[in-house]
Scaffold this active site. Structure first.
Site, short mmCIF file in Angstrom:
data_model
loop_
_atom_site.label_atom_id
_atom_site.label_comp_id
_atom_site.label_asym_id
_atom_site.label_seq_id
_atom_site.Cartn_x
_atom_site.Cartn_y
_atom_site.Cartn_z
N HIS A 1 31.11 24.17 36.02
CA HIS A 1 30.15 25.15 36.55
C HIS A 1 28.80 24.48 36.65
O HIS A 1 28.45 23.66 35.80
CB HIS A 1 30.08 26.38 35.63
CG HIS A 1 29.43 27.56 36.27
ND1 HIS A 1 28.08 27.74 36.27
CD2 HIS A 1 29.98 28.60 36.94
CE1 HIS A 1 27.81 28.87 36.92
NE2 HIS A 1 28.92 29.40 37.34
N HIS B 1 31.59 29.33 46.97
CA HIS B 1 30.95 30.40 46.20
C HIS B 1 32.01 31.39 45.72
O HIS B 1 32.52 31.27 44.61
CB HIS B 1 29.90 31.04 47.10
CG HIS B 1 28.97 31.99 46.43
ND1 HIS B 1 28.94 32.19 45.08
CD2 HIS B 1 28.01 32.82 46.94
CE1 HIS B 1 28.01 33.09 44.78
NE2 HIS B 1 27.44 33.49 45.90
N ASP C 1 36.67 31.92 37.44
CA ASP C 1 37.71 31.97 38.46
C ASP C 1 39.06 31.45 38.00
O ASP C 1 40.05 31.61 38.70
CB ASP C 1 37.26 31.15 39.69
CG ASP C 1 36.18 31.87 40.44
OD1 ASP C 1 36.23 33.11 40.47
OD2 ASP C 1 35.28 31.21 40.99
#
Ligand code: ACO
Length: 422
Positions: A301, A262, A357
């Site tokens: 994703h 996460h 990220d």
């Protein structure tokens, strides 16, 4: 075309026809058909567990909006403190409301001295800052008598204010403790992001927050403030549904975020780029990913299958940060990797694009944050999202205590066997 679905139970011949609203199929139709029937949906892949007015996400088209406002506009023109208000109260604040909100947040940033001296000092000297953060958020609730009065709207707002105001203080304290550095008190003259950076880095009197870094921190906070029903927010809602106090629920949400699947991916990106080491090694690394020997961290994703709009904004913010800090040496490897991946059919066919990220870790690293702080940096702004969902949950008449059912696959009834007979 009718906006309904009709299901027939072939065992009984019973039929139900249910309306489809907003692409959602009401599971009550299944109960209508047979009250003992359950829907098996591990990881809630096809389950909408709530209605929500907070965040809109269209993964196929790379759209993210908070309360209707596109993330691009908020990142460009708003501030985190304003976005937190928007998420929590549903509308952008008026100038007077914003001033009041800023004043209130600024004047709740201090934590009780016992939190720091007695509670935090009890951790081992090398405690992970995220472990300290999670525990400190839960402990914070024990300092406020009204924390459990969740039915009282005024009390709810008071605890929300405290959590928004104190998470940067707790985050910086967790870092300073892990480094053996003295704690820096909040400075009421600074903005929300500048105060956080000051608490993190000030040693002596010669530290001044660079305005470009203050803005970059604010943008990163905006981008991470909410992302609808992700794992941490779901934890917040599940624990909140038992009417636990918001500090306990936020600690549960932060615990979920702590997991590497996460909140921990940006850390994995930096480690991956370090491992690749130089641009010449990029093609060989991409080939190894295509052979199934690991993943390209920061790519792909669960929801975004076109592009992650946050990644585009972060990439630009990264250059603004590098102007001040100097370029992160890993940037060239990241850019080469992105070029190769985006032109390779393996990644194109699987709709794998850089996610939020891919670049955030590079910015954090350039700003001096150790990788252990990356998830804590995520948790600070996400607290606003968690609390917005907590509030929405408590005022939603459809909501009850979360209590999923199970598909029992264990043994049938059997008799106890005495220890001597086993
Ligand atoms: N690198 C290489 N191949 C990948 C990657 C990747 N990063 N991600 C997915 N794939 C491939 C899979 O191997 C699979 O290929 P196959 O069809 O040949 O078997 C296909 O793409 C589909 O992958 P799934 O695992 O089914 O996709 P899912 O939606 O379950 O996974 C996830 C999404 C977990 C984000 C995944 O893309 C991944 O592991 N990415 C790397 C980790 C990462 O960056 N996580 C951060 C997400 S953003 C956030 O949480 C804030």
């Amino acid at each position: 075309m009718a906006e309904t679905i009709t299901i027939t139970d072939d065992r009984t011949g019973k039929t139900v026809t249910v309306p489809i609203e907003g692409g959602v199929f009401p599971s009550s139709a299944i109960r209508e058909l047979d009250p003992s029937l359950f829907v098996y949906d591990p990881a809630y892949m096809s389950t909408a567990a709530c209605r929500s007015d907070i965040t809109y996400l269209d993964g196929a088209n790379g759209v993210l909006r908070y309360r209707g406002y596109p993330i691009e506009q908020l990142a460009d023109r708003s501030s985190f403190i304003e976005v937190a208000y928007l998420l929590l109260y549903g509308e952008l604040p008026t100038p007077i409301q914003l001033e009041q909100w800023k004043y209130n947040v600024t004047h709740h940033t201090f934590i009780h001295e016992n939190m720091r001296k007695r509670f935090v000092d009890g951790f081992h000297y090398d405690a992970h800052p995220m472990g300290v953060f999670v525990s400190a958020i839960a402990a914070l609730g024990t300092f406020y008598e009204g924390a459990k009065e969740i039915e009282d709207e005024a009390q709810r707002h008071k605890q929300i204010l405290r959590l928004i105001a104190k998470t940067p203080t707790i985050a910086a304290m967790s870092y300073r403790f892990s480094q053996g550095l003295p704690f820096n008190y909040p400075d009421n003259d600074l903005s929300y992001p500048a105060n956080f950076l000051n608490m993190m880095w000030q040693v002596g009197k010669d530290y001044h927050v660079d305005p470009a870094l203050e803005r970059a921190m604010d943008i990163l906070f905006i981008l991470h403030a909410d992302h609808e029903q992700n794992c941490g927010t779901t934890a917040m809602r599940v624990v909140g549904s038992s009417h636990a106090d918001p500090y306990s629920a936020a600690a549960a949400a932060a615990s979920a975020l702590y997991g590497p699947l996460h909140g921990g991916a940006n850390e994995a990106v930096v480690r991956m780029l370090d491992e690749i080491g130089s641009i010449e090694n990029v093609p060989a690394f991409v080939d190894s990913v295509k052979r199934g020997e690991g993943r390209l961290m920061g790519f792909g994703h669960r929801v975004y299958k076109n592009y992650d709009p946050r990644a585009t904004i972060i990439k630009k913010a990264a250059y603004d940060v590098f102007e001040v800090t100097g370029k992160n040496p890993l940037l060239d490897i990241a850019l080469a990797l992105e070029d190769v991946a985006l032109s390779d059919s393996y990644f194109i066919d699987r709709k794998l694009y850089p996610n939020v990220d891919f670049y955030s870790g590079l910015i954090y690293q350039a700003m001096g944050f150790p990788v252990e702080m990356f998830t804590v940096l995520f948790a600070i702004p996400r607290t606003a999202g968690w609390l917005a969902h907590w509030q929405e949950l408590l005022t939603d008449p459809d909501q009850k205590i979360s209590r999923p059912r199970q598909w029992y696959t264990g043994p049938d009834e059997r008799d106890y066997v005495a220890l001597t007979d086993r």
